[in-house]
Scaffold this motif. Structure first.
Motif, PDB file in Angstrom:
ATOM      1  N   ILE A  64     -11.215  21.799   2.621  1.00 59.70           N
ATOM      2  CA  ILE A  64     -11.947  22.820   1.863  1.00 59.70           C
ATOM      3  C   ILE A  64     -13.461  22.616   1.901  1.00 59.70           C
ATOM      4  CG2 ILE A  64     -10.044  23.433   0.349  1.00 59.70           C
ATOM      5  CD1 ILE A  64     -12.805  21.127  -0.916  1.00 59.70           C
ATOM      6  N   ASP A  65     -13.940  21.606   2.631  1.00 58.32           N
ATOM      7  CA  ASP A  65     -15.382  21.388   2.722  1.00 58.32           C
ATOM      8  C   ASP A  65     -15.998  22.330   3.752  1.00 58.32           C
ATOM      9  OD1 ASP A  65     -13.708  19.530   4.344  1.00 58.32           O
ATOM     10  OD2 ASP A  65     -15.621  19.060   5.303  1.00 58.32           O
ATOM     11  N   ARG A  66     -17.255  22.672   3.514  1.00 56.32           N
ATOM     12  CA  ARG A  66     -18.002  23.529   4.424  1.00 56.32           C
ATOM     13  C   ARG A  66     -19.339  22.874   4.755  1.00 56.32           C
ATOM     14  NH1 ARG A  66     -17.933  28.514   0.642  1.00 56.32           N
ATOM     15  NH2 ARG A  66     -16.476  27.321  -0.626  1.00 56.32           N
ATOM     16  N   HIS A  67     -19.936  23.336   5.832  1.00 55.65           N
ATOM     17  CA  HIS A  67     -21.218  22.742   6.227  1.00 55.65           C
ATOM     18  C   HIS A  67     -22.339  23.156   5.291  1.00 55.65           C
ATOM     19  CE1 HIS A  67     -20.151  20.538   9.784  1.00 55.65           C
ATOM     20  NE2 HIS A  67     -19.495  21.570  10.269  1.00 55.65           N
ATOM     21  N   GLY A  68     -23.306  22.270   5.148  1.00 59.44           N
ATOM     22  CA  GLY A  68     -24.472  22.496   4.309  1.00 59.44           C
ATOM     23  C   GLY A  68     -25.457  21.374   4.533  1.00 59.44           C
ATOM     24  N   LEU A  69     -26.385  21.213   3.603  1.00 62.22           N
ATOM     25  CA  LEU A  69     -27.441  20.209   3.730  1.00 62.22           C
ATOM     26  C   LEU A  69     -27.444  19.301   2.511  1.00 62.22           C
ATOM     27  CD1 LEU A  69     -30.328  22.626   4.806  1.00 62.22           C
ATOM     28  CD2 LEU A  69     -28.584  21.587   6.270  1.00 62.22           C
ATOM     29  N   ILE A  70     -28.140  18.171   2.628  1.00 60.02           N
ATOM     30  CA  ILE A  70     -28.346  17.240   1.526  1.00 60.02           C
ATOM     31  C   ILE A  70     -29.837  16.938   1.419  1.00 60.02           C
ATOM     32  CG2 ILE A  70     -27.859  14.924   0.617  1.00 60.02           C
ATOM     33  CD1 ILE A  70     -25.425  16.730   0.676  1.00 60.02           C
ATOM     34  N   CYS A  71     -30.358  16.975   0.203  1.00 59.50           N
ATOM     35  CA  CYS A  71     -31.746  16.553  -0.003  1.00 59.50           C
ATOM     36  C   CYS A  71     -31.794  15.030   0.114  1.00 59.50           C
ATOM     37  CB  CYS A  71     -32.245  16.992  -1.380  1.00 59.50           C
ATOM     38  SG  CYS A  71     -33.943  16.480  -1.736  1.00 59.50           S
ATOM     39  N   THR A  72     -32.631  14.518   1.030  1.00 54.58           N
ATOM     40  CA  THR A  72     -32.718  13.070   1.247  1.00 54.58           C
ATOM     41  C   THR A  72     -34.092  12.500   0.897  1.00 54.58           C
ATOM     42  OG1 THR A  72     -33.227  13.499   3.587  1.00 54.58           O
ATOM     43  CG2 THR A  72     -30.929  13.036   3.016  1.00 54.58           C
ATOM     44  N   GLY A  73     -34.969  13.343   0.353  1.00 51.49           N
ATOM     45  CA  GLY A  73     -36.296  12.889  -0.049  1.00 51.49           C
ATOM     46  C   GLY A  73     -37.129  14.078  -0.466  1.00 51.49           C
ATOM     47  N   PRO A  74     -38.376  13.874  -0.875  1.00 51.46           N
ATOM     48  CA  PRO A  74     -39.225  14.988  -1.299  1.00 51.46           C
ATOM     49  C   PRO A  74     -39.355  16.051  -0.209  1.00 51.46           C
ATOM     50  CG  PRO A  74     -40.221  12.885  -1.881  1.00 51.46           C
ATOM     51  CD  PRO A  74     -39.054  12.574  -0.990  1.00 51.46           C
ATOM     52  N   ASN A  75     -38.837  17.232  -0.490  1.00 55.54           N
ATOM     53  CA  ASN A  75     -38.867  18.361   0.444  1.00 55.54           C
ATOM     54  C   ASN A  75     -38.317  17.982   1.823  1.00 55.54           C
ATOM     55  OD1 ASN A  75     -39.324  21.095   0.813  1.00 55.54           O
ATOM     56  ND2 ASN A  75     -41.347  20.766   1.711  1.00 55.54           N
ATOM     57  N   GLU A  76     -37.272  17.145   1.822  1.00 54.41           N
ATOM     58  CA  GLU A  76     -36.648  16.710   3.076  1.00 54.41           C
ATOM     59  C   GLU A  76     -35.143  16.912   2.956  1.00 54.41           C
ATOM     60  OE1 GLU A  76     -37.522  12.831   5.253  1.00 54.41           O
ATOM     61  OE2 GLU A  76     -35.543  12.451   4.383  1.00 54.41           O
ATOM     62  N   PHE A  77     -34.560  17.585   3.945  1.00 60.98           N
ATOM     63  CA  PHE A  77     -33.148  17.929   3.888  1.00 60.98           C
ATOM     64  C   PHE A  77     -32.489  17.622   5.225  1.00 60.98           C
ATOM     65  CE2 PHE A  77     -35.716  20.601   1.198  1.00 60.98           C
ATOM     66  CZ  PHE A  77     -35.080  20.520  -0.027  1.00 60.98           C
ATOM     67  N   GLN A  78     -31.293  17.031   5.174  1.00 54.98           N
ATOM     68  CA  GLN A  78     -30.569  16.679   6.384  1.00 54.98           C
ATOM     69  C   GLN A  78     -29.192  17.327   6.389  1.00 54.98           C
ATOM     70  OE1 GLN A  78     -30.731  12.577   7.768  1.00 54.98           O
ATOM     71  NE2 GLN A  78     -32.436  12.127   6.401  1.00 54.98           N
ATOM     72  N   ASP A 130     -37.824  25.852   9.043  1.00 51.63           N
ATOM     73  CA  ASP A 130     -38.056  25.030  10.238  1.00 51.63           C
ATOM     74  C   ASP A 130     -37.004  23.936  10.340  1.00 51.63           C
ATOM     75  OD1 ASP A 130     -39.393  24.242  12.574  1.00 51.63           O
ATOM     76  OD2 ASP A 130     -40.500  22.690  11.507  1.00 51.63           O
ATOM     77  N   THR A 131     -36.637  23.587  11.551  1.00 52.18           N
ATOM     78  CA  THR A 131     -35.742  22.450  11.797  1.00 52.18           C
ATOM     79  C   THR A 131     -36.311  21.633  12.941  1.00 52.18           C
ATOM     80  OG1 THR A 131     -34.397  23.766  13.339  1.00 52.18           O
ATOM     81  CG2 THR A 131     -33.661  23.666  11.050  1.00 52.18           C
ATOM     82  N   ASN A 138     -33.636   9.854  14.808  1.00 52.71           N
ATOM     83  CA  ASN A 138     -32.751  10.631  15.682  1.00 52.71           C
ATOM     84  C   ASN A 138     -31.765  11.449  14.858  1.00 52.71           C
ATOM     85  OD1 ASN A 138     -31.804  11.557  18.174  1.00 52.71           O
ATOM     86  ND2 ASN A 138     -30.150  10.042  18.204  1.00 52.71           N
ATOM     87  N   ASN A 139     -32.307  12.181  13.899  1.00 47.61           N
ATOM     88  CA  ASN A 139     -31.463  13.017  13.057  1.00 47.61           C
ATOM     89  C   ASN A 139     -32.187  14.321  12.753  1.00 47.61           C
ATOM     90  OD1 ASN A 139     -29.304  13.845  11.539  1.00 47.61           O
ATOM     91  ND2 ASN A 139     -29.323  12.089  10.157  1.00 47.61           N
ATOM     92  N   LEU A 140     -31.426  15.312  12.330  1.00 47.73           N
ATOM     93  CA  LEU A 140     -31.979  16.616  12.024  1.00 47.73           C
ATOM     94  C   LEU A 140     -32.674  16.625  10.672  1.00 47.73           C
ATOM     95  CD1 LEU A 140     -29.172  19.094  13.102  1.00 47.73           C
ATOM     96  CD2 LEU A 140     -31.474  19.003  14.007  1.00 47.73           C
ATOM     97  N   ILE A 141     -33.858  17.206  10.623  1.00 48.37           N
ATOM     98  CA  ILE A 141     -34.582  17.401   9.378  1.00 48.37           C
ATOM     99  C   ILE A 141     -34.827  18.900   9.208  1.00 48.37           C
ATOM    100  CG2 ILE A 141     -36.653  16.882   8.057  1.00 48.37           C
ATOM    101  CD1 ILE A 141     -34.907  14.449   8.598  1.00 48.37           C
ATOM    102  N   PHE A 142     -34.444  19.427   8.038  1.00 50.09           N
ATOM    103  CA  PHE A 142     -34.642  20.834   7.727  1.00 50.09           C
ATOM    104  C   PHE A 142     -35.783  20.971   6.722  1.00 50.09           C
ATOM    105  CE2 PHE A 142     -30.390  20.462   9.220  1.00 50.09           C
ATOM    106  CZ  PHE A 142     -30.027  21.677   9.787  1.00 50.09           C
ATOM    107  N   GLU A 143     -36.647  21.942   6.940  1.00 46.77           N
ATOM    108  CA  GLU A 143     -37.674  22.280   5.961  1.00 46.77           C
ATOM    109  C   GLU A 143     -37.258  23.572   5.272  1.00 46.77           C
ATOM    110  OE1 GLU A 143     -41.587  22.441   7.542  1.00 46.77           O
ATOM    111  OE2 GLU A 143     -41.476  20.449   8.452  1.00 46.77           O
ATOM    112  N   ILE A 144     -37.263  23.559   3.931  1.00 46.68           N
ATOM    113  CA  ILE A 144     -36.798  24.705   3.164  1.00 46.68           C
ATOM    114  C   ILE A 144     -37.902  25.185   2.232  1.00 46.68           C
ATOM    115  CG2 ILE A 144     -35.103  25.530   1.492  1.00 46.68           C
ATOM    116  CD1 ILE A 144     -33.171  23.439   2.526  1.00 46.68           C
ATOM    117  N   GLU A 145     -38.238  26.432   2.334  1.00 49.96           N
ATOM    118  CA  GLU A 145     -39.224  27.031   1.440  1.00 49.96           C
ATOM    119  C   GLU A 145     -38.531  27.427   0.137  1.00 49.96           C
ATOM    120  OE1 GLU A 145     -42.298  30.854   1.268  1.00 49.96           O
ATOM    121  OE2 GLU A 145     -41.242  30.339   3.142  1.00 49.96           O
ATOM    122  N   GLY A 146     -39.053  26.911  -0.992  1.00 48.07           N
ATOM    123  CA  GLY A 146     -38.521  27.296  -2.288  1.00 48.07           C
ATOM    124  C   GLY A 146     -37.767  26.211  -3.024  1.00 48.07           C
TER     125      GLY A 146
END
Length: 352
Positions: A64-78, A130-131, A138-146
């Motif tokens: 039942i899990d789905r893909h998403g992101l995790i906040c790993t630091g100030p304005n940093e999401f993986q 932005d990604t 060597n990992n994905l970092i997502f930038e999220i506005e808001g």
């Protein structure tokens, strides 16, 4: 045509977040829907078990899990699946650059929202602007506005809702559509056992399921795992209603169960394809062209069969979909209807 009750259920489920590794609040939603339909619900670590009046009559499972992101630091999401599954260079199990590039393309400009993992409470929304691949980790970092004020450890879900057009259901279907189907079975009088597992996208769900069978399973643990199966386009997906498998990259599935499902498909005019045969046939063409063959894939069932040393076996039944792991993933309502029909027939078959 699918019932209004099923469509309403799927609309409810798809709106509730269930980011891989942070599924607890979604389990609460499942518990409510199941208990309203008369099921007995029990929680375990990473696992929700729903049982009817005759628990051993049939055993079905879906993650039942789905893909998403995790906040790993100030304005940093993986990417949550990488973090939850510990799949980073920091632990010497690198994610391929090819896979990471595919993911950056999948979710560009997607709307997202943060939620409290235990209650599911809404914490704010934003949009991915932005990604990038961090050269140091060597990992994905997502930038999220808001979502600049969100603290580390907070899950971020993709904003999703169900759309229906041209005979197809559309949304982030993997694997909430299977959860909706299995809940709906109780409405139709299902009396067996259903397992809802967490963290499949991180490769961990089979562990939770195997622990249950080690504690409570009998001598015959014939499990039917329900999932989606990706195809390159609608035309390819529509060539069959359901997808079967004889094996995956981990293990061979129960021969008798697989053949019986095939027989039931034939008896009920349900078209099907064997995904492993499909991939093997495709690989022959790729190899002849000097290209790299595709993997048979790693499924929840294959992992548990391989690890259980004979304690658990079974087979898998899947819905063909397009646009895998995106907000535009789609499945035909005929496939969903066929699967519901087939599972009710299987549930009334004598178990051996």
């Amino acid at each position: 045509m699918l019932s209004t009750e099923f469509i309403d259920l799927l609309k409810i489920l798809i709106r509730h977040p269930s980011v891989v590794g942070y599924e607890h609040s979604f389990f609460r939603v499942l518990q409510r829907e199941l208990e309203e339909r008369g099921a007995k619900v029990t929680w375990y670590d990473g696992l929700l078990v729903a049982q009817g009046k005759n628990p051993t009559s049939a055993m079905f499972s879906a993650h039942i899990d789905r893909h998403g992101l995790i906040c790993t630091g100030p304005n940093e999401f993986q990417y949550a699946a990488f973090v939850t599954g510990n799949r980073t260079d920091l632990l010497n199990t690198a994610v391929s650059e090819e896979l990471m590039n595919k993911i950056t393309e999948r979710f560009e400009s997607e709307q997202v929202f943060a939620y409290e993992p235990w209650s599911g409470a809404y914490l704010g929304n934003g949009v991915i602007n932005d990604t990038s691949i961090c050269e140091f980790r060597n990992n994905l970092i997502f930038e999220i506005e808001g979502l600049s004020g969100i603290v580390a450890g907070t899950p971020i879900a993709f904003k999703d809702k169900l759309s229906i057009s041209d005979g197809r259901l559309e949304g982030q279907l993997d694997n909430v559509i299977s959860a909706a189907i299995l809940i709906h079975l109780f409405t139709l009088g299902f009396e067996g056992t259903v397992f809802f597992t967490a963290a499949e996208e991180a490769g961990k769900s089979w562990r939770y399921l195997l622990e249950w069978f080690r504690r409570f399973g009998g001598s015959t643990n014939n499990l039917f795992v329900i999932d989606t199966s990706p195809f390159p386009d609608v035309e390819a997906a529509n060539e069959q209603l359901l997808v079967l498998r004889q094996k995956d990259a981990n293990a061979a599935f129960n021969k008798h169960s697989t053949e019986r499902v095939e027989e039931l498909c034939q008896e009920n005019n349900i078209s099907y394809i064997y995904k492993d045969k499909y991939i093997e046939s495709t690989n022959e063409c790729l190899v002849s062209q000097g290209k790299q063959p595709r993997s048979l894939g790693s499924t929840e069932l294959g992992r548990i069969v391989e690890a259980s040393n004979g304690l658990v076996d079974g087979t898998t039944i899947q819905i063909p979909t397009t646009d895998y792991h995106t907000m535009e993933e789609s499945a035909s309502w005929q496939s969903v209807d066929a699967l519901i029909k087939l599972l009710m027939i299987v549930s009334k078959e004598p178990q051996s």
